[in-house]
Write a protein that holds these residues in place. Structure first.
Motif, PDB file in Angstrom:
ATOM      1  N   SER A   1      -7.499   7.363  -6.717  1.00 45.75           N
ATOM      2  CA  SER A   1      -7.129   7.744  -5.358  1.00 45.75           C
ATOM      3  C   SER A   1      -8.236   7.410  -4.366  1.00 45.75           C
ATOM      4  CB  SER A   1      -6.792   9.239  -5.301  1.00 45.75           C
ATOM      5  OG  SER A   1      -5.761   9.549  -6.219  1.00 45.75           O
TER       6      SER A   1
ATOM      7  N   TRP B   1       0.545   4.309  -2.820  1.00 46.77           N
ATOM      8  CA  TRP B   1       0.255   5.710  -2.492  1.00 46.77           C
ATOM      9  C   TRP B   1       1.394   6.643  -2.893  1.00 46.77           C
ATOM     10  CZ3 TRP B   1      -4.277   7.537  -2.058  1.00 46.77           C
ATOM     11  CH2 TRP B   1      -5.321   6.759  -1.563  1.00 46.77           C
TER      12      TRP B   1
ATOM     13  N   HIS C   1       0.834  -1.205   0.000  1.00 42.75           N
ATOM     14  CA  HIS C   1       0.000   0.000   0.000  1.00 42.75           C
ATOM     15  C   HIS C   1       0.876   1.266   0.000  1.00 42.75           C
ATOM     16  CE1 HIS C   1      -3.952  -1.878   0.402  1.00 42.75           C
ATOM     17  NE2 HIS C   1      -3.362  -2.775   1.172  1.00 42.75           N
TER      18      HIS C   1
END
Length: 197
Positions: free
Chosen positions: A144, A111, A107
């Motif tokens: 997003s 990001w 993750h």
């Protein structure tokens, strides 16, 4: 009052208390998701504003292009790995625990890649009068927000802890992966088409 009635009253109170505890635990989760989604929207709006008002020189443009491509490799590569492991779980070749343990650290690069793409893209002189560019910006926002939702889904799947995964979670996982792949490939395709002009 009999012992049986005592036990029933205690069990009822415990169930009510655990129900209230579950509601309290869901509240911070919901607030955190809403705050993360708001932060994503603010970041997206800020970089769009920068793209509209700032003209980068040749050097800054070159650096931004490198960061953009590196961020694409980092973020999209991590997403492909996560979705591939998800497919292995759905086909019975990996356990849910194996998938969650493997994908949890990914993750961060997802990001980092998304943030790098968004920020560096603001310095690449995007033509915001082009419908394709606007679609790409929309896809990045969808990516997003889907990422925020995917993080919550990861936590929900981890909470299953070896038990059976409900149908709703299975469907949610499939939709999350489908939206992710469609938005990533769509943004890449539009970026490629725009680079040819």
């Amino acid at each position: 009052m009999s012992a049986a009635a005592d036990a029933t009253a205690t069990a009822t109170a415990t169930v009510r208390r655990s129900g209230r505890d579950a509601e309290l635990l869901q509240l911070p989760s919901w607030c955190g998701t809403a705050a993360a989604s708001l932060a994503v929207c603010v970041g997206w709006a800020a970089t769009t504003w920068i793209a509209l008002h700032l003209r980068a020189d040749v050097t800054l443009h070159t650096v931004a292009l490198f960061v953009h491509l590196a961020s694409l490799v980092l973020g999209f590569g991590a997403v492909l790995a996560i979705d591939y492991y998800g497919a292995l779980w759905l086909t019975g070749r990996k356990t849910l625990r194996e998938v969650l343990d493997f994908t949890a650290p990914l993750h961060i690069p997802v990001w980092a890649g998304l943030g790098g793409l968004l920020f560096s893209g603001a310095f690449l002189h995007p033509d915001l009068s082009s419908p394709l560019t606007c679609v790409k910006l929309g896809l990045v926002l969808v990516l997003s927000l889907n990422g925020v939702q995917a993080s919550v889904l990861h936590q929900r799947l981890a909470a299953v802890d070896g038990g059976p995964v409900g149908r709703r979670l299975m469907i949610r996982g499939g939709v999350t992966a489908s939206v992710s792949q469609a938005a990533w490939w769509g943004a890449v395709a539009i970026g490629f088409l725009n680079s040819r002009h």
